[in-house]
Design an enzyme around this catalytic site. Structure first.
Site, PDB file in Angstrom:
ATOM      1  CD  GLU A 184       4.007  21.479  -9.690  1.00 46.80           C
ATOM      2  OE1 GLU A 184       3.111  22.154  -9.018  1.00 46.80           O
ATOM      3  OE2 GLU A 184       5.080  21.974  -9.660  1.00 46.80           O
ATOM      4  CG  HIS A 222       8.914  23.895  -9.219  1.00 47.97           C
ATOM      5  ND1 HIS A 222       8.766  24.933 -10.200  1.00 47.97           N
ATOM      6  CD2 HIS A 222       7.742  23.916  -8.595  1.00 47.97           C
ATOM      7  CE1 HIS A 222       7.765  25.264 -10.317  1.00 47.97           C
ATOM      8  NE2 HIS A 222       6.792  24.645  -9.365  1.00 47.97           N
ATOM      9  CG  ASN A 243       6.470  26.591  -5.008  1.00 46.49           C
ATOM     10  OD1 ASN A 243       7.184  27.325  -4.382  1.00 46.49           O
ATOM     11  ND2 ASN A 243       6.623  26.319  -6.166  1.00 46.49           N
ATOM     12  CD1 TRP A 244       3.086  30.482  -0.593  1.00 41.44           C
ATOM     13  CD2 TRP A 244       4.125  31.437   1.073  1.00 41.44           C
ATOM     14  NE1 TRP A 244       2.275  30.549   0.162  1.00 41.44           N
ATOM     15  CE2 TRP A 244       2.684  31.330   1.332  1.00 41.44           C
ATOM     16  CE3 TRP A 244       4.841  32.237   2.121  1.00 41.44           C
ATOM     17  CZ2 TRP A 244       2.169  31.500   2.598  1.00 41.44           C
ATOM     18  CZ3 TRP A 244       4.230  32.495   3.323  1.00 41.44           C
ATOM     19  CH2 TRP A 244       2.903  32.010   3.537  1.00 41.44           C
ATOM     20  CE  LYS A 245       5.416  28.632  -8.528  1.00 38.89           C
ATOM     21  NZ  LYS A 245       4.994  28.443 -10.014  1.00 38.89           N
ATOM     22  CB  SER A 266      -3.692  26.680 -13.210  1.00 37.35           C
ATOM     23  OG  SER A 266      -2.528  27.445 -13.812  1.00 37.35           O
ATOM     24  N   GLY A 269       1.244  28.204 -13.643  1.00 36.10           N
ATOM     25  CA  GLY A 269       1.110  29.663 -13.709  1.00 36.10           C
ATOM     26  C   GLY A 269       0.468  30.172 -15.158  1.00 36.10           C
ATOM     27  CD  GLU A 307       8.226  28.374 -11.335  1.00 35.69           C
ATOM     28  OE1 GLU A 307       8.555  28.422 -10.095  1.00 35.69           O
ATOM     29  OE2 GLU A 307       7.228  28.216 -11.738  1.00 35.69           O
ATOM     30  N   GLY A 340       0.752  27.135  -6.604  1.00 37.94           N
ATOM     31  CA  GLY A 340       1.623  28.285  -6.498  1.00 37.94           C
ATOM     32  C   GLY A 340       0.746  29.591  -6.373  1.00 37.94           C
ATOM     33  N   GLY A 341       0.453  30.175  -7.267  1.00 39.26           N
ATOM     34  CA  GLY A 341      -0.381  31.379  -7.144  1.00 39.26           C
ATOM     35  C   GLY A 341      -1.339  31.668  -6.374  1.00 39.26           C
TER      36      GLY A 341
END
Ligand code: PGA
Length: 253
Positions: free
Chosen positions: A169, A97, A11-13, A215, A175, A99, A236-237
């Site tokens: 998640e 998600h 997921n490149w957000k 993470s 994150g 966010e 993600g990151g």
């Protein structure tokens, strides 16, 4: 269940311009283009979907979007529909998600509409659920997940849910560098699978893929994937760099 094929999703957000996204996608294919034993997906921003699709379309890496709107078309300024995503080359769409729930007013009800729209358009929803730190501390983890899953899938029947993927998640692990322990994640994944069984039957609960997210890094993927009910990861990151994402994809198995 070894018939479940693992899926590692990135997921490149809201990161990367079109050219950065395309470059990372090309690099990723150089690293993982020969991987055949798992499914792989990257979800860039809407605006990079077409360019990234052109870069990956002849590779084993599939395209995903990060959100959609549930109507097919109409006067909904700024929104993007499931058929539009499909036409841009998407196979998957992340839905619900945390966010989006936290910053953009996503609710279990809107998540439900989006999951239905995705399935109708032939997209595979990656349906995200998870508890906050406060909810976990209050001992509400399983009841929150029960509610998110029941409401998110309301009105759907098992025959429609073959394309569905669930991503657990924990919000406190996204994150933050804090990962759920393998056992904490496994406990929740087992619970989610039992919820699917109770609501939609044994066959779907055996076949549905449940990803862990929060993470995930090259150094914790292998032990998470060793858990019997963890079928992949939503990253993600660590998916933003082709190098670290490819290390996750190539975890020791
Ligand atoms: P993270 O994000 O890997 O950076 O924790 C996961 C996610 O939000 O899907």
């Amino acid at each position: 269940m070894d018939q479940r094929r693992p899926l590692i999703a990135g997921n490149w957000k809201m990161y990367k311009t079109q050219s950065e996204a395309t470059e990372t996608a090309k690099q990723l294919i150089r690293y993982v283009g020969a991987v055949t034993d798992i499914d792989m997906m990257i979800a860039p921003t809407f605006i990079a979907l077409t360019a990234v699709f052109a870069a990956i379309k002849n590779s084993p890496v599939a395209l995903g979007a990060q959100n959609l709107y549930w109507e097919d078309e109409g006067a909904y300024t700024g929104e993007i529909s499931a058929p539009m995503l499909k036409s841009a080359g998407c196979q998957y769409c992340i839905i619900g998600h945390s966010e989006r729930r936290q910053y953009f007013g996503e609710t279990d009800e809107t998540v439900n509409k989006k999951i239905k729209a995705a399935i109708k358009a032939g997209l595979q929803p990656v349906f995200c659920v998870g508890e906050t730190e406060k909810e976990r501390e209050a001992g509400q983890t399983l009841s929150i997940l029960d509610k998110q899953i029941k409401k998110g899938l309301e009105g759907l029947v098992s025959e429609q849910l073959d394309p569905l993927i669930i991503a657990y998640e924990p919000v406190w692990a996204i994150g933050t560098g804090k990962t759920a322990t393998d056992d904490q994640a496994q406990e929740v994944h087992r619970f989610i699978r039992s919820l699917v069984k109770n609501n939609f039957g044994q066959a779907l609960s055996d076949s549905i893929r449940i990803l862990y997210g929060g993470s995930v890094k090259p150094d914790n993927i292998a032990s998470l994937m060793a858990m019997p009910d963890i079928d992949g990861a939503l990253v993600g990151g660590a998916s933003l760099s082709a190098e670290s994402f490819s290390q996750i994809i190539k975890f020791k198995r």
